[in-house]
Design a protein around this motif. Structure first.
Motif, PDB file in Angstrom:
ATOM      1  N   ALA A  19       0.837  -1.202   0.000  1.00 34.63           N
ATOM      2  CA  ALA A  19       0.000   0.000   0.000  1.00 34.63           C
ATOM      3  C   ALA A  19       0.876   1.257   0.000  1.00 34.63           C
ATOM      4  O   ALA A  19       0.594   2.235  -0.722  1.00 34.63           O
ATOM      5  N   GLN A  20       1.958   1.225   0.818  1.00 35.78           N
ATOM      6  CA  GLN A  20       2.876   2.374   0.837  1.00 35.78           C
ATOM      7  C   GLN A  20       3.514   2.593  -0.529  1.00 35.78           C
ATOM      8  O   GLN A  20       3.580   3.719  -1.033  1.00 35.78           O
ATOM      9  N   GLU A  21       3.991   1.505  -1.123  1.00 41.76           N
ATOM     10  CA  GLU A  21       4.643   1.611  -2.439  1.00 41.76           C
ATOM     11  C   GLU A  21       3.687   2.181  -3.471  1.00 41.76           C
ATOM     12  O   GLU A  21       4.035   3.077  -4.231  1.00 41.76           O
ATOM     13  N   ILE A  22       2.473   1.640  -3.451  1.00 40.98           N
ATOM     14  CA  ILE A  22       1.489   2.054  -4.460  1.00 40.98           C
ATOM     15  C   ILE A  22       1.116   3.525  -4.271  1.00 40.98           C
ATOM     16  O   ILE A  22       1.070   4.308  -5.232  1.00 40.98           O
ATOM     17  N   ALA A  23       0.859   3.891  -2.993  1.00 39.56           N
ATOM     18  CA  ALA A  23       0.479   5.287  -2.728  1.00 39.56           C
ATOM     19  C   ALA A  23       1.602   6.246  -3.137  1.00 39.56           C
ATOM     20  O   ALA A  23       1.360   7.327  -3.679  1.00 39.56           O
ATOM     21  N   TYR A  24       2.834   5.823  -2.890  1.00 34.40           N
ATOM     22  CA  TYR A  24       3.981   6.696  -3.106  1.00 34.40           C
ATOM     23  C   TYR A  24       4.414   6.736  -4.574  1.00 34.40           C
ATOM     24  O   TYR A  24       4.881   7.767  -5.051  1.00 34.40           O
ATOM     25  N   CYS A  25       4.275   5.633  -5.278  1.00 30.49           N
ATOM     26  CA  CYS A  25       4.947   5.493  -6.583  1.00 30.49           C
ATOM     27  C   CYS A  25       4.022   5.389  -7.788  1.00 30.49           C
ATOM     28  O   CYS A  25       4.514   5.184  -8.901  1.00 30.49           O
ATOM     29  N   HIS A  26       2.714   5.515  -7.603  1.00 24.06           N
ATOM     30  CA  HIS A  26       1.860   5.259  -8.767  1.00 24.06           C
ATOM     31  C   HIS A  26       1.851   6.429  -9.749  1.00 24.06           C
ATOM     32  O   HIS A  26       1.261   6.321 -10.832  1.00 24.06           O
ATOM     33  N   HIS A  27       2.515   7.531  -9.399  1.00 25.22           N
ATOM     34  CA  HIS A  27       2.663   8.626 -10.363  1.00 25.22           C
ATOM     35  C   HIS A  27       4.087   8.729 -10.897  1.00 25.22           C
ATOM     36  O   HIS A  27       4.419   9.689 -11.601  1.00 25.22           O
ATOM     37  N   GLU A  28       4.935   7.754 -10.543  1.00 22.78           N
ATOM     38  CA  GLU A  28       6.274   7.725 -11.146  1.00 22.78           C
ATOM     39  C   GLU A  28       6.142   7.293 -12.599  1.00 22.78           C
ATOM     40  O   GLU A  28       5.166   6.622 -12.987  1.00 22.78           O
ATOM     41  N   LYS A  29       7.115   7.713 -13.436  1.00 22.65           N
ATOM     42  CA  LYS A  29       7.090   7.311 -14.853  1.00 22.65           C
ATOM     43  C   LYS A  29       8.379   6.573 -15.195  1.00 22.65           C
ATOM     44  O   LYS A  29       9.440   6.856 -14.635  1.00 22.65           O
ATOM     45  N   TRP A  30       8.247   5.647 -16.131  1.00 22.74           N
ATOM     46  CA  TRP A  30       9.360   4.753 -16.503  1.00 22.74           C
ATOM     47  C   TRP A  30      10.627   5.554 -16.881  1.00 22.74           C
ATOM     48  O   TRP A  30      11.744   5.166 -16.574  1.00 22.74           O
ATOM     49  N   ASP A  31      10.425   6.726 -17.537  1.00 26.29           N
ATOM     50  CA  ASP A  31      11.594   7.497 -17.991  1.00 26.29           C
ATOM     51  C   ASP A  31      12.099   8.485 -16.941  1.00 26.29           C
ATOM     52  O   ASP A  31      12.973   9.306 -17.212  1.00 26.29           O
ATOM     53  N   GLY A  32      11.543   8.469 -15.761  1.00 31.19           N
ATOM     54  CA  GLY A  32      12.042   9.314 -14.663  1.00 31.19           C
ATOM     55  C   GLY A  32      11.421  10.687 -14.601  1.00 31.19           C
ATOM     56  O   GLY A  32      11.879  11.540 -13.813  1.00 31.19           O
ATOM     57  N   THR A  33      10.349  10.919 -15.361  1.00 34.29           N
ATOM     58  CA  THR A  33       9.729  12.246 -15.346  1.00 34.29           C
ATOM     59  C   THR A  33       8.515  12.316 -14.417  1.00 34.29           C
ATOM     60  O   THR A  33       7.788  13.299 -14.424  1.00 34.29           O
ATOM     61  N   GLY A  34       8.314  11.258 -13.653  1.00 34.29           N
ATOM     62  CA  GLY A  34       7.148  11.243 -12.758  1.00 34.29           C
ATOM     63  C   GLY A  34       7.456  11.882 -11.406  1.00 34.29           C
ATOM     64  O   GLY A  34       8.502  12.485 -11.203  1.00 34.29           O
ATOM     65  N   TYR A  35       6.519  11.723 -10.455  1.00 34.13           N
ATOM     66  CA  TYR A  35       6.709  12.274  -9.119  1.00 34.13           C
ATOM     67  C   TYR A  35       6.247  11.239  -8.097  1.00 34.13           C
ATOM     68  O   TYR A  35       5.525  10.309  -8.462  1.00 34.13           O
ATOM     69  N   PRO A  36       6.626  11.363  -6.840  1.00 37.37           N
ATOM     70  CA  PRO A  36       7.370  12.457  -6.186  1.00 37.37           C
ATOM     71  C   PRO A  36       8.883  12.265  -6.226  1.00 37.37           C
ATOM     72  O   PRO A  36       9.630  13.199  -5.954  1.00 37.37           O
TER      73      PRO A  36
END
Lengths: 130, 370
Positions: B275-292
């Protein structure tokens, strides 16, 4: 080979042979000096094996090896239980011979019957003496 | 039950019966019979026999056959059986022991030796009975404890479910997105995880247990939105850059809240980790342009990469204040466009392979119109 014309012959036994066939002191010692129990045991063997010589003679005449082996085995046990090394040893020798398929000569059968008769006579004597 | 052990003497020679009875009667209750047939009759009717002394050469039925029948009888087989015989030779002893006899004593016997062996075998049988009873008690205890643990585990699972439901309900109350969004996305994640469980890049992480944990934790992906002010979260129009910066913090808020819960629990909880991983990382992008964290490629936890695809696909096929609902084909086309830039390429491939299932999930949990 059948051992023919055999007859039990207890009358031929001498008193000296009678007294040596059962080690009474050993027997009393084995049962902690319980004379009554040893007497009871002797009576029981007399009751069970009174007819053993005649039966053995019949089986020998009929060449009934199975019956002979069974009787030899049984009397071997009795000899061992009642401190008779002679009866135990003679019966054991006979049983082994029968198991090995060997033939029992008339002399061997008579000799065995004689030992059994001496043994029974000694038990009778012991019972009479008390 | 009386304490003295009951001994059955089986011997056709009365003298032997008498000797054994005399020898044992101080401490045992002996009973004599004359052959195997009588022995079996006695054993099947006597209330109790603790040990059998068995001659071999007997009329009617010999000792070996008697032993065979006793050991084949479930109700009698555990009674210790000692052969007591004048038979010579090791073959007879081997046969007797192979039939299951506990001991083999030769005649003429010494009363003290027979007595010692009788005592030893009685003690051994008693110890065996105690061990068996103890094992049965332990089996019952283990079974009860296992049942308790299963009950406890079921309670924990139920509490987990309730907690997630409560948290999701809170998040839903403050968000424009519907409860069906949560159900759809958790099902997309599950379908993708199942599709990828045998893929060489993912098979070490994906199994029945982790897929179940992913399914359970996916609904918490936007839990951090609880911390976003209403003015931003419920704003009908597009967000400006400051508002967007605040909105982006929901990933961090969700992670921190779940991390604190995990810390307070004091031991690792699988579903909270995901749950922590999903909450924290679901807006990351494969090429590194995501957040946070602007993580790149495999540095993004698998759970976050799966959730990213599921979340975007669902946003694309759903109506928003700032956009209409796109058809499935267009949504898939846009997902494919993000292959290798926004999304993990292998996960995009899995989406294509699972298109039919995605459509079925979208249909089953579709939002009500109006």
């Amino acid at each position: 080979m059948p051992a023919k014309d055999m007859q039990p012959s207890v009358e031929a036994t001498s008193p000296a042979t009678l007294q040596s066939i059962i080690d009474w002191p050993l027997l009393h010692d084995r049962f902690n000096g319980k004379h009554d129990f040893v007497r009871k045991l002797a009576i029981s063997v007399l009751d069970s094996h009174q007819g053993a010589p005649a039966k053995f003679c019949r089986a020998a005449q009929d060449d009934d090896r199975e019956a002979l082996q069974f009787m030899a085995h049984s009397l071997k046990g009795v000899g061992g239980s009642l401190g008779s090394a002679t009866l135990h040893g003679t019966a054991k020798e006979l049983e082994e011979k029968l198991i090995a398929g060997g033939s029992i000569t008339k002399e061997a059968a008579e000799s065995f019957v004689s030992v059994v008769e001496i043994f029974l006579a000694e038990l009778r004597r012991h019972e009479e003496v008390g | 039950m009386d304490a003295a052990p009951h001994i059955l003497i089986v011997d056709d020679e009365r003298a032997n019966q008498l000797i054994l009875e005399e020898m044992l009667s101080d401490q045992c209750l002996p009973h004599s019979v004359n052959n195997g047939v009588e022995a079996l009759q006695y054993l099947r009717t006597a209330p109790r026999v603790d040990l059998i002394l068995l001659d071999v050469m007997m009329p009617e039925m010999d000792g070996f056959e008697t032993c065979r029948q006793i050991k084949a009888d479930e109700g009698l087989s555990e009674i210790p059986l000692l052969f007591l015989t004048g038979l010579e030779g090791p073959a007879n002893e081997e046969l007797g022991l192979s039939l299951g006899a506990e001991d083999f004593i030769r005649k003429p016997f010494s009363p003290s030796v027979v007595f010692a062996r009788v005592r030893n075998n009685l003690e051994l049988a008693s110890a065996r009975r105690r061990l068996r009873d103890r094992n049965q008690e332990l089996e019952i205890l283990v079974s009860e404890r296992t049942r308790d643990l299963l009950n406890e585990k079921q309670q924990v699972i139920a509490v987990q479910g309730l907690t997630i439901t409560a948290l999701c309900a809170l998040a839903e109350m403050r968000d424009n997105e519907t409860g069906n969004h949560i159900r759809r996305t958790q099902n997309y994640v599950q379908v993708l995880a199942e599709r990828l469980r045998n893929h060489p890049r993912f098979n070490s992480e994906l199994n029945d247990e982790t897929i179940q944990l992913l399914f359970k934790s996916a609904p918490l992906h936007d839990i951090g939105k609880v911390g976003i002010p209403d003015a931003i979260l419920l704003k009908p129009g597009a967000l400006n850059s400051e508002e967007w910066a605040v909105m982006m913090r929901h990933a961090e808020y969700g992670h921190d809240a779940l991390a604190q819960a995990a810390r307070e629990f004091g031991q690792p909880i699988g579903f909270l980790r995901y749950a922590q991983e999903i909450a924290y990382c679901h807006h990351e992008k494969w090429d590194g342009t995501g957040y946070p964290q602007a993580l790149v490629g495999d540095a993004i936890p698998l759970s976050g990469r799966l959730m990213a695809v599921a979340d975007v696909y669902d946003a694309l096929i759903s109506k928003r204040v700032y956009k209409p609902a796109f058809p499935h084909a267009k949504a898939i086309s846009m997902i494919v466009e993000g292959r290798g830039s926004h999304f993990d390429p292998d996960i995009v491939d899995a989406v294509i392979e699972c298109e039919a299932q995605f459509l079925e999930i979208a249909r089953r949990y579709q939002d009500r119109l109006g």
